[in-house]
Write a protein that holds these residues in place. Structure first.
Motif, PDB file in Angstrom:
ATOM      1  N   THR A 246       0.828  -1.208   0.000  1.00 59.72           N
ATOM      2  CA  THR A 246       0.000   0.000   0.000  1.00 59.72           C
ATOM      3  C   THR A 246       0.862   1.259   0.000  1.00 59.72           C
ATOM      4  OG1 THR A 246      -0.189  -0.035   2.428  1.00 59.72           O
ATOM      5  CG2 THR A 246      -1.919  -1.149   1.162  1.00 59.72           C
ATOM      6  N   GLY A 247       2.013   1.193   0.678  1.00 61.40           N
ATOM      7  CA  GLY A 247       2.926   2.331   0.637  1.00 61.40           C
ATOM      8  C   GLY A 247       3.468   2.583  -0.757  1.00 61.40           C
ATOM      9  N   MET A 248       3.834   1.512  -1.455  1.00 57.85           N
ATOM     10  CA  MET A 248       4.308   1.655  -2.832  1.00 57.85           C
ATOM     11  C   MET A 248       3.186   2.111  -3.757  1.00 57.85           C
ATOM     12  SD  MET A 248       7.500   1.297  -3.300  1.00 57.85           S
ATOM     13  CE  MET A 248       7.355   1.336  -5.082  1.00 57.85           C
ATOM     14  N   ARG A 249       1.978   1.644  -3.502  1.00 61.50           N
ATOM     15  CA  ARG A 249       0.842   2.034  -4.358  1.00 61.50           C
ATOM     16  C   ARG A 249       0.564   3.524  -4.250  1.00 61.50           C
ATOM     17  NH1 ARG A 249      -4.337  -1.431  -3.212  1.00 61.50           N
ATOM     18  NH2 ARG A 249      -4.406  -0.047  -1.396  1.00 61.50           N
ATOM     19  N   MET A 250       0.909   4.132  -3.129  1.00 57.63           N
ATOM     20  CA  MET A 250       0.788   5.580  -2.982  1.00 57.63           C
ATOM     21  C   MET A 250       2.029   6.303  -3.500  1.00 57.63           C
ATOM     22  SD  MET A 250       1.803   8.414  -1.017  1.00 57.63           S
ATOM     23  CE  MET A 250       2.397   7.766   0.542  1.00 57.63           C
ATOM     24  N   ALA A 251       3.211   5.762  -3.184  1.00 53.49           N
ATOM     25  CA  ALA A 251       4.454   6.464  -3.504  1.00 53.49           C
ATOM     26  C   ALA A 251       4.804   6.394  -4.987  1.00 53.49           C
ATOM     27  CB  ALA A 251       5.598   5.879  -2.673  1.00 53.49           C
ATOM     28  N   ALA A 252       4.535   5.270  -5.642  1.00 50.93           N
ATOM     29  CA  ALA A 252       4.940   5.114  -7.039  1.00 50.93           C
ATOM     30  C   ALA A 252       4.271   6.129  -7.973  1.00 50.93           C
ATOM     31  CB  ALA A 252       4.671   3.682  -7.507  1.00 50.93           C
ATOM     32  N   PRO A 253       2.941   6.294  -7.910  1.00 45.75           N
ATOM     33  CA  PRO A 253       2.339   7.319  -8.775  1.00 45.75           C
ATOM     34  C   PRO A 253       2.762   8.738  -8.408  1.00 45.75           C
ATOM     35  CG  PRO A 253       0.674   6.346  -7.332  1.00 45.75           C
ATOM     36  CD  PRO A 253       1.907   5.501  -7.219  1.00 45.75           C
ATOM     37  N   LEU A 254       3.011   8.996  -7.111  1.00 39.08           N
ATOM     38  CA  LEU A 254       3.516  10.311  -6.728  1.00 39.08           C
ATOM     39  C   LEU A 254       4.889  10.573  -7.340  1.00 39.08           C
ATOM     40  CD1 LEU A 254       2.615  10.821  -2.946  1.00 39.08           C
ATOM     41  CD2 LEU A 254       1.655  11.979  -4.934  1.00 39.08           C
ATOM     42  N   PHE A 255       5.740   9.548  -7.342  1.00 38.35           N
ATOM     43  CA  PHE A 255       7.056   9.685  -7.964  1.00 38.35           C
ATOM     44  C   PHE A 255       6.902   9.994  -9.455  1.00 38.35           C
ATOM     45  CE2 PHE A 255      10.593   7.997 -10.365  1.00 38.35           C
ATOM     46  CZ  PHE A 255      11.701   8.428  -9.659  1.00 38.35           C
ATOM     47  N   ALA A 256       6.013   9.282 -10.117  1.00 39.48           N
ATOM     48  CA  ALA A 256       5.809   9.497 -11.547  1.00 39.48           C
ATOM     49  C   ALA A 256       5.335  10.922 -11.822  1.00 39.48           C
ATOM     50  CB  ALA A 256       4.801   8.478 -12.086  1.00 39.48           C
ATOM     51  N   LEU A 257       4.369  11.393 -11.028  1.00 40.57           N
ATOM     52  CA  LEU A 257       3.842  12.746 -11.236  1.00 40.57           C
ATOM     53  C   LEU A 257       4.906  13.806 -10.954  1.00 40.57           C
ATOM     54  CD1 LEU A 257       0.311  12.322  -9.608  1.00 40.57           C
ATOM     55  CD2 LEU A 257       0.798  12.592 -12.050  1.00 40.57           C
ATOM     56  N   SER A 258       5.721  13.585  -9.927  1.00 43.15           N
ATOM     57  CA  SER A 258       6.740  14.575  -9.556  1.00 43.15           C
ATOM     58  C   SER A 258       7.913  14.599 -10.526  1.00 43.15           C
ATOM     59  CB  SER A 258       7.250  14.306  -8.138  1.00 43.15           C
ATOM     60  OG  SER A 258       7.946  13.073  -8.078  1.00 43.15           O
ATOM     61  N   HIS A 259       8.013  13.577 -11.390  1.00 44.68           N
ATOM     62  CA  HIS A 259       9.103  13.527 -12.362  1.00 44.68           C
ATOM     63  C   HIS A 259       8.608  13.737 -13.792  1.00 44.68           C
ATOM     64  CE1 HIS A 259      11.240  11.924  -8.894  1.00 44.68           C
ATOM     65  NE2 HIS A 259      12.375  12.092  -9.545  1.00 44.68           N
ATOM     66  N   GLY A 260       7.483  14.408 -13.919  1.00 42.57           N
ATOM     67  CA  GLY A 260       7.037  14.846 -15.230  1.00 42.57           C
ATOM     68  C   GLY A 260       6.138  13.910 -15.985  1.00 42.57           C
ATOM     69  N   PHE A 261       5.781  12.759 -15.409  1.00 44.24           N
ATOM     70  CA  PHE A 261       4.850  11.862 -16.083  1.00 44.24           C
ATOM     71  C   PHE A 261       3.421  12.349 -15.851  1.00 44.24           C
ATOM     72  CE2 PHE A 261       8.642   9.341 -15.473  1.00 44.24           C
ATOM     73  CZ  PHE A 261       8.753   8.643 -16.662  1.00 44.24           C
ATOM     74  N   GLY A 262       2.547  12.067 -16.781  1.00 42.10           N
ATOM     75  CA  GLY A 262       1.170  12.538 -16.685  1.00 42.10           C
ATOM     76  C   GLY A 262       0.309  11.667 -15.792  1.00 42.10           C
ATOM     77  N   GLU A 263      -0.950  12.075 -15.654  1.00 40.17           N
ATOM     78  CA  GLU A 263      -1.900  11.334 -14.824  1.00 40.17           C
ATOM     79  C   GLU A 263      -2.176   9.945 -15.389  1.00 40.17           C
ATOM     80  OE1 GLU A 263      -5.375  13.669 -14.275  1.00 40.17           O
ATOM     81  OE2 GLU A 263      -4.364  15.248 -13.149  1.00 40.17           O
ATOM     82  N   ALA A 264      -2.155   9.815 -16.726  1.00 44.31           N
ATOM     83  CA  ALA A 264      -2.393   8.502 -17.331  1.00 44.31           C
ATOM     84  C   ALA A 264      -1.303   7.515 -16.917  1.00 44.31           C
ATOM     85  CB  ALA A 264      -2.453   8.625 -18.859  1.00 44.31           C
ATOM     86  N   ALA A 265      -0.052   7.965 -16.921  1.00 45.39           N
ATOM     87  CA  ALA A 265       1.052   7.096 -16.515  1.00 45.39           C
ATOM     88  C   ALA A 265       0.937   6.713 -15.040  1.00 45.39           C
ATOM     89  CB  ALA A 265       2.388   7.794 -16.773  1.00 45.39           C
ATOM     90  N   ALA A 266       0.525   7.664 -14.207  1.00 41.09           N
ATOM     91  CA  ALA A 266       0.321   7.365 -12.793  1.00 41.09           C
ATOM     92  C   ALA A 266      -0.824   6.368 -12.607  1.00 41.09           C
ATOM     93  CB  ALA A 266       0.023   8.650 -12.019  1.00 41.09           C
ATOM     94  N   GLY A 267      -1.885   6.524 -13.404  1.00 43.84           N
ATOM     95  CA  GLY A 267      -3.004   5.591 -13.329  1.00 43.84           C
ATOM     96  C   GLY A 267      -2.612   4.182 -13.738  1.00 43.84           C
ATOM     97  N   VAL A 268      -1.741   4.062 -14.737  1.00 42.38           N
ATOM     98  CA  VAL A 268      -1.250   2.744 -15.147  1.00 42.38           C
ATOM     99  C   VAL A 268      -0.513   2.071 -13.996  1.00 42.38           C
ATOM    100  CG1 VAL A 268       0.412   1.566 -16.639  1.00 42.38           C
ATOM    101  CG2 VAL A 268      -1.158   3.253 -17.609  1.00 42.38           C
ATOM    102  N   LEU A 269       0.310   2.832 -13.293  1.00 41.88           N
ATOM    103  CA  LEU A 269       1.033   2.272 -12.153  1.00 41.88           C
ATOM    104  C   LEU A 269       0.073   1.701 -11.105  1.00 41.88           C
ATOM    105  CD1 LEU A 269       3.996   4.720 -11.421  1.00 41.88           C
ATOM    106  CD2 LEU A 269       4.155   2.276 -11.893  1.00 41.88           C
TER     107      LEU A 269
END
Length: 395
Positions: free
Chosen positions: A29-52
């Motif tokens: 659950t920690g990774m499920r929260m942190a991974a999309p946050l990492f993606a968003l903070s490094h320039g990836f869009g919401e779609a990429a975060a949703g895929v994660l």
């Protein structure tokens, strides 16, 4: 006096199992929260975060049946050990090489490991119980673990991200499964039933049993209602002009009510009957969904949320208790896997359906439609009468 001693022994045996489940699940659950946050903070869009986020559920759909069969053949500790290894490897890779493709692999490994561990754990604790009342008790305690890990994992990861960065957060999450394994090392495992004479049949063949089909349908009502509440309450609150903090408080009241009612189940376990509680709780949830759109204040929405949380919080331990009673012991892992697959398919598909229906009927229309389906369908729970303790005697 002997029953009191037995209850204390059962709780003592459950404690390390539940604590280990919290540690392992919190890493996911920690990774499920942190991974999309990492993606968003490094320039990836919401779609990429949703895929994660979606990847955490994908492997559970495809690996649940093999994991269930493996648990039936090998017991508890070996599946848990593999789940620990997969989680540690996945999260450690993210800590060493935090890039998007690696995070995708981490999500697949963590999601699959969490699903396999859940199946093995549920199968194990079902064997710890002696009789229907103990089944209700153990599954009420076990149901608290996901709620605790859903808080612990994201909270710990968020603190570490703010104070040490993403790599530090990933390293901390990678250590949690190791603690889980340390807790499990001394857990006593029940003998594995011999299955040489058992006919090998497809897992979905289990659904030929009418009682199990009804139980799975009632479980679908519960899971869809849970998803509906979490997905649609923010939309309804937005229509009502409520702030984000108020909406969050309404959802928090739901989660707290679900946890509290599960803490109360062991006190009344011997007076409960699964079929009656499943039927009544589902009917109450359906009624509350019908009433939800008529609420005009945060207080009345919060009251509905608490009642629905208590109703749905009751259902899962009852479903798990009945599933272990009406399914052959040597196929418990498969039955748990079928249930987990159906839950994940529902969790992926139902929010999309809610969104599509909401676009046409509005948030209120979705509540009314789901309330009608769940309320009318609740009478199917009466068909579970007599399938609990009577069925367990013949398995």
């Amino acid at each position: 006096m002997s029953s009191t001693h037995s209850a204390r022994h059962l709780r003592a045996a459950l404690a390390p199992v539940i604590a280990a489940h919290i540690c392992l699940h919190a890493a996911m659950t920690g990774m499920r929260m942190a991974a999309p946050l990492f993606a968003l903070s490094h320039g990836f869009g919401e779609a990429a975060a949703g895929v994660l986020v979606a990847l955490f559920a994908v492997t559970q759909i495809f690996l649940s049946l093999p994991a269930g069969r493996f648990a039936d053949r090998r017991g508890f500790k070996k599946p848990m050990g593999l789940a620990v290894i997969a989680t540690v490897v996945g999260v450690s890779l993210a800590a060493i090489w935090p890039v998007y493709p690696v995070l995708c692999l981490t999500a697949l490994l963590c999601g699959g490991a969490a699903g396999a561990a859940t199946i093995a754990l549920q199968r194990h604790v079902g064997r710890m119980a002696a009789g229907a009342s103990e089944l209700r008790e153990v599954f009420s305690w076990v149901a608290i673990a996901p709620a605790a890990s859903n808080f612990l994992g994201p909270f710990a990861a968020g603190l570490m991200i703010d104070h040490g960065g993403y790599r530090a957060a990933f390293a901390m999450l990678a250590a949690m499964p190791l603690l889980a394994w340390a807790l499990l090392r001394r857990v006593h495992e029940a003998p594995i039933e011999a299955t040489r004479g058992a006919q090998k049949a497809p897992a979905w063949d289990l659904l030929r049993d009418r009682g199990l089909r009804r139980l799975m349908l009632m479980n679908w009502f519960m899971n869809s209602s849970w998803d509906l509440h979490g997905f649609m309450v923010p939309l309804l609150g937005h229509e009502r002009g409520l702030s984000a903090s108020v909406i969050g408080s309404i959802l928090g009241a739901f989660a707290i009510a679900a946890a509290i009612v599960r803490l109360m189940i062991p006190v009344f376990a011997r007076q409960m009957r699964e079929w009656a509680l499943i039927t009544g709780a589902t009917a109450v949830a359906g009624l509350m969904f019908l009433l939800y759109p008529f609420t005009r204040s945060a207080e009345t929405m919060g009251l509905c949320s608490v009642v629905i949380g208590m109703a749905l919080g009751l259902v899962q331990p009852m479903v798990m208790s009945m599933l272990h009673q009406i399914t052959p012991k040597h196929r418990h892992g498969e039955a748990l896997a079928v249930r987990l697959i159906l839950i994940n398919l529902s969790s992926v598909g139902m929010p999309m359906l809610f969104g599509a229906v909401g676009g046409v009927l509005g948030a209120s229309g979705v509540f009314w439609a789901m309330g009608t389906i769940v309320g009318v369908g609740s009478h199917l729970g009466t068909g579970l009468r007599g399938l609990g303790e009577d069925a367990a005697e013949h398995k």
